[in-house]
Design a protein around this motif. Sequence first.
Motif, PDB file in Angstrom:
ATOM      1  N   ILE A   9       0.883  -1.189   0.016  1.00  0.00           N
ATOM      2  CA  ILE A   9       0.057   0.042  -0.079  1.00  0.00           C
ATOM      3  C   ILE A   9       0.848   1.557   0.028  1.00  0.00           C
ATOM      4  CG2 ILE A   9      -1.880   1.325   1.412  1.00  0.00           C
ATOM      5  CD1 ILE A   9      -2.428  -1.604   2.521  1.00  0.00           C
ATOM      6  N   SER A  11       2.731   3.531  -3.156  1.00  0.00           N
ATOM      7  CA  SER A  11       3.771   3.151  -4.230  1.00  0.00           C
ATOM      8  C   SER A  11       4.980   4.528  -4.422  1.00  0.00           C
ATOM      9  CB  SER A  11       3.209   2.945  -5.489  1.00  0.00           C
ATOM     10  OG  SER A  11       2.567   4.363  -6.055  1.00  0.00           O
ATOM     11  N   GLY A  12       5.298   5.096  -3.292  1.00  0.00           N
ATOM     12  CA  GLY A  12       6.269   6.144  -3.453  1.00  0.00           C
ATOM     13  C   GLY A  12       7.631   5.266  -3.230  1.00  0.00           C
ATOM     14  N   ILE A  14       9.477   4.051  -0.713  1.00  0.00           N
ATOM     15  CA  ILE A  14       9.562   2.840  -0.108  1.00  0.00           C
ATOM     16  C   ILE A  14       8.792   1.737  -0.631  1.00  0.00           C
ATOM     17  CG2 ILE A  14       9.354   1.753   2.096  1.00  0.00           C
ATOM     18  CD1 ILE A  14      11.865   3.570   1.625  1.00  0.00           C
ATOM     19  N   LEU A  35      -3.460   7.864  -5.175  1.00  0.00           N
ATOM     20  CA  LEU A  35      -3.277   8.204  -6.527  1.00  0.00           C
ATOM     21  C   LEU A  35      -2.986   7.144  -7.756  1.00  0.00           C
ATOM     22  CD1 LEU A  35      -1.155  11.311  -5.746  1.00  0.00           C
ATOM     23  CD2 LEU A  35      -3.643  11.289  -5.863  1.00  0.00           C
ATOM     24  N   GLN A  38       0.391   7.417  -9.619  1.00  0.00           N
ATOM     25  CA  GLN A  38       1.578   6.817  -8.842  1.00  0.00           C
ATOM     26  C   GLN A  38       2.005   5.351  -8.882  1.00  0.00           C
ATOM     27  OE1 GLN A  38       3.925   9.031  -7.709  1.00  0.00           O
ATOM     28  NE2 GLN A  38       4.007   8.594  -5.567  1.00  0.00           N
ATOM     29  N   CYS A  91       3.200   1.597   3.045  1.00  0.00           N
ATOM     30  CA  CYS A  91       4.237   2.562   2.730  1.00  0.00           C
ATOM     31  C   CYS A  91       3.505   3.896   2.441  1.00  0.00           C
ATOM     32  CB  CYS A  91       4.919   2.196   1.724  1.00  0.00           C
ATOM     33  SG  CYS A  91       5.708   0.323   1.696  1.00  0.00           S
ATOM     34  N   VAL A  92       2.610   4.286   3.100  1.00  0.00           N
ATOM     35  CA  VAL A  92       1.864   5.717   3.094  1.00  0.00           C
ATOM     36  C   VAL A  92       2.819   6.803   3.830  1.00  0.00           C
ATOM     37  CG1 VAL A  92      -0.045   4.601   2.688  1.00  0.00           C
ATOM     38  CG2 VAL A  92       0.146   5.319   4.893  1.00  0.00           C
ATOM     39  N   GLU A  94       4.389   9.483   6.332  1.00  0.00           N
ATOM     40  CA  GLU A  94       4.740   9.424   7.993  1.00  0.00           C
ATOM     41  C   GLU A  94       3.782  10.210   8.732  1.00  0.00           C
ATOM     42  OE1 GLU A  94       6.773   6.931   8.799  1.00  0.00           O
ATOM     43  OE2 GLU A  94       7.544   7.734  10.945  1.00  0.00           O
ATOM     44  N   ILE A  98      -2.751   9.137   8.722  1.00  0.00           N
ATOM     45  CA  ILE A  98      -2.786   8.610   7.698  1.00  0.00           C
ATOM     46  C   ILE A  98      -2.773   7.161   7.705  1.00  0.00           C
ATOM     47  CG2 ILE A  98      -2.083   8.446   5.142  1.00  0.00           C
ATOM     48  CD1 ILE A  98      -1.221  11.425   5.195  1.00  0.00           C
ATOM     49  N   LYS A  99      -1.927   6.791   8.403  1.00  0.00           N
ATOM     50  CA  LYS A  99      -1.604   5.151   8.777  1.00  0.00           C
ATOM     51  C   LYS A  99      -2.702   4.658   9.546  1.00  0.00           C
ATOM     52  CE  LYS A  99       3.464   5.445   8.396  1.00  0.00           C
ATOM     53  NZ  LYS A  99       3.984   4.853   7.144  1.00  0.00           N
ATOM     54  N   VAL A 102      -5.815   4.094   7.036  1.00  0.00           N
ATOM     55  CA  VAL A 102      -5.401   2.947   6.049  1.00  0.00           C
ATOM     56  C   VAL A 102      -5.495   1.435   6.784  1.00  0.00           C
ATOM     57  CG1 VAL A 102      -3.698   1.866   4.754  1.00  0.00           C
ATOM     58  CG2 VAL A 102      -3.888   4.216   4.598  1.00  0.00           C
ATOM     59  N   THR A 120       6.764   2.631   8.900  1.00  0.00           N
ATOM     60  CA  THR A 120       7.160   3.683   9.502  1.00  0.00           C
ATOM     61  C   THR A 120       8.630   3.913  10.015  1.00  0.00           C
ATOM     62  OG1 THR A 120       6.336   5.180  11.483  1.00  0.00           O
ATOM     63  CG2 THR A 120       6.341   2.757  11.759  1.00  0.00           C
ATOM     64  N   PRO A 143      12.637  -0.249   6.726  1.00  0.00           N
ATOM     65  CA  PRO A 143      13.910  -0.444   6.049  1.00  0.00           C
ATOM     66  C   PRO A 143      14.920   0.818   6.190  1.00  0.00           C
ATOM     67  CG  PRO A 143      12.424   0.384   4.513  1.00  0.00           C
ATOM     68  CD  PRO A 143      11.620   0.208   6.010  1.00  0.00           C
ATOM     69  N   ASN A 145      17.413   3.197   3.963  1.00  0.00           N
ATOM     70  CA  ASN A 145      17.215   3.811   2.589  1.00  0.00           C
ATOM     71  C   ASN A 145      18.608   4.116   2.019  1.00  0.00           C
ATOM     72  OD1 ASN A 145      15.672   4.785   0.242  1.00  0.00           O
ATOM     73  ND2 ASN A 145      16.222   6.977   0.834  1.00  0.00           N
TER      74      ASN A 145
HETATM   75  P1  NAI Z   1       6.500   8.702  -0.348  1.00  0.00           P
HETATM   76  O1  NAI Z   1       6.032  10.198  -0.256  1.00  0.00           O
HETATM   77  O2  NAI Z   1       7.536   8.734  -1.467  1.00  0.00           O
HETATM   78  O3  NAI Z   1       5.372   7.643  -0.887  1.00  0.00           O
HETATM   79  C1  NAI Z   1       4.087   7.669  -0.298  1.00  0.00           C
HETATM   80  C2  NAI Z   1       3.062   7.182  -1.191  1.00  0.00           C
HETATM   81  O4  NAI Z   1       1.918   6.918  -0.487  1.00  0.00           O
HETATM   82  C3  NAI Z   1       2.521   8.216  -2.197  1.00  0.00           C
HETATM   83  O5  NAI Z   1       2.661   7.593  -3.556  1.00  0.00           O
HETATM   84  C4  NAI Z   1       1.126   8.507  -2.003  1.00  0.00           C
HETATM   85  O6  NAI Z   1       0.427   8.826  -3.018  1.00  0.00           O
HETATM   86  C5  NAI Z   1       0.781   7.475  -0.944  1.00  0.00           C
HETATM   87  N1  NAI Z   1      -0.507   7.413  -0.371  1.00  0.00           N
HETATM   88  C6  NAI Z   1      -0.810   8.636   0.268  1.00  0.00           C
HETATM   89  N2  NAI Z   1      -1.959   8.398   1.095  1.00  0.00           N
HETATM   90  C7  NAI Z   1      -2.438   7.131   0.995  1.00  0.00           C
HETATM   91  C8  NAI Z   1      -3.332   6.436   1.277  1.00  0.00           C
HETATM   92  N3  NAI Z   1      -4.352   6.606   2.068  1.00  0.00           N
HETATM   93  N4  NAI Z   1      -3.613   5.183   0.689  1.00  0.00           N
HETATM   94  C9  NAI Z   1      -2.575   4.544  -0.161  1.00  0.00           C
HETATM   95  N5  NAI Z   1      -1.265   5.347  -0.643  1.00  0.00           N
HETATM   96  C10 NAI Z   1      -1.250   6.580  -0.086  1.00  0.00           C
HETATM   97  O7  NAI Z   1       7.059   8.243   0.880  1.00  0.00           O
HETATM   98  P2  NAI Z   1       8.250   7.387   1.335  1.00  0.00           P
HETATM   99  O8  NAI Z   1       9.549   7.902   1.321  1.00  0.00           O
HETATM  100  O9  NAI Z   1       7.927   6.038   0.335  1.00  0.00           O
HETATM  101  O10 NAI Z   1       7.649   6.742   2.742  1.00  0.00           O
HETATM  102  C11 NAI Z   1       6.565   5.723   3.063  1.00  0.00           C
HETATM  103  C12 NAI Z   1       6.956   5.261   4.618  1.00  0.00           C
HETATM  104  O11 NAI Z   1       8.154   4.643   4.595  1.00  0.00           O
HETATM  105  C13 NAI Z   1       6.795   6.448   5.441  1.00  0.00           C
HETATM  106  O12 NAI Z   1       6.216   6.135   6.629  1.00  0.00           O
HETATM  107  C14 NAI Z   1       8.579   6.837   5.827  1.00  0.00           C
HETATM  108  O13 NAI Z   1       8.534   7.223   7.019  1.00  0.00           O
HETATM  109  C15 NAI Z   1       9.035   5.268   5.489  1.00  0.00           C
HETATM  110  N6  NAI Z   1      10.480   5.172   5.373  1.00  0.00           N
HETATM  111  C16 NAI Z   1      10.772   6.408   4.284  1.00  0.00           C
HETATM  112  C17 NAI Z   1      12.215   6.087   3.997  1.00  0.00           C
HETATM  113  C18 NAI Z   1      12.888   7.105   3.185  1.00  0.00           C
HETATM  114  O14 NAI Z   1      14.049   7.317   3.194  1.00  0.00           O
HETATM  115  N7  NAI Z   1      12.227   7.837   2.525  1.00  0.00           N
HETATM  116  C19 NAI Z   1      13.055   5.274   4.827  1.00  0.00           C
HETATM  117  C20 NAI Z   1      12.320   4.373   5.804  1.00  0.00           C
HETATM  118  C21 NAI Z   1      11.223   4.206   5.894  1.00  0.00           C
END
Ligand code: NAI
Length: 315
Positions: A9, A11-12, A14, A35, A38, A91-92, A94, A98-99, A102, A120, A143, A145
């Motif tokens: 869940i 697709s950013g 992570i 989205l 995405q 992976c939505v 932080e 929102i978490k 979902v 998270t 994970p 990054n």
């Molecule tokens: P991101 O902003 O790249 O991706 C988040 C995705 O979630 C977006 O594609 C967005 O459209 C989607 N989204 C938003 N609300 C949603 C919903 N209600 N249902 C489904 N999809 C939804 O964020 P990223 O960097 O991938 O982070 C995701 C999680 O991983 C966060 O909790 C973050 O703290 C954690 N994380 C991030 C790291 C990093 O370096 N970016 C490293 C380790 C963990």
Amino acid sequence: MSKEKIGVIGSGLIGRSYTMLFISAGYNVTLYDILAEQTHAAKKDIWEQLKVLEKQGLLRGSLTPEKQFELITTTESLEECVHGAFFVQECVPERLEIKRNVWTKVDKIIDKSVIMSSSTSALLPSAISEGLENKNRFIVSHPTNPPFYAPATEVVPASWTDADVKERTIALLKEVGQVPVVLNKEIKGFVLNRIQYSIMGECYRLIRDGIVSPQDVDTIMSQGLGMRYAFMGPWETGYLNANGMIHYGEAYSDMILGIQQDFGPPERMEGPTLEYINESMRKLAGPEESIPKRRQWRDRRLTALAKLKKDMDKA
Ligand code: NAI
């Protein structure tokens, strides 16, 4: 033959990485995002990344990029994403609300045996899962990054997480080539960020007190501590720097304590010290506009290091 289904869940950054890890071991992944565009962008990006990894000799598993790619399905329905999955990786963004939102939806539509895993970085598993009916199936898999090049993954159960959830999560992460580290109980910041922020705190004080410049702090890390930390942690370093840890303690514990007692209290990073650090980083890494280019520079080095470690571990 492909394996069971995993729902991802979000697709950013992570969500894409987790999808790539799961398909590398032959799992079918259904990827959902709020989205739709995405998930389409994610598929395109994953395909390009698979080709790059193949070229670098860092593709995981035994399947070709084509075979791995075929295992991805995208969907615009959360229900379809989790239906029939044995493992769901969220992976939505932080943000607690929102978490929770979902997971409350997922909780209502999944089978009682499904593992609910969150990416998270800092939210406590108990805080996300406390209101869920199946909170005993909830766990954090955080994970580092970028996960493909830095495989350590923190596994953080809540006090109510079932033992088999922890065991299966560890097994799955190992199967896809990650290196799980389990926390015995949840704690703010988990372990990686507690270590990272303690380093940052001391570095900040050293700069604020005029002892050393920001560039020189980074040099101490990149040309000093970081050289060995790419291969071993502080404990093995100590063990090897003396004749074992007991000897290390006899030789250095008083000195270490004296220095630790000299550390100041935590401080918010802001104001002139932060501006000074930013100015120094602009000189070191280029102005803010060139950060994407410098990230490519970093990723090339991380890739080479990952390859070196892989080759040396094989030797
Ligand atoms: P991101 O902003 O790249 O991706 C988040 C995705 O979630 C977006 O594609 C967005 O459209 C989607 N989204 C938003 N609300 C949603 C919903 N209600 N249902 C489904 N999809 C939804 O964020 P990223 O960097 O991938 O982070 C995701 C999680 O991983 C966060 O909790 C973050 O703290 C954690 N994380 C991030 C790291 C990093 O370096 N970016 C490293 C380790 C963990």
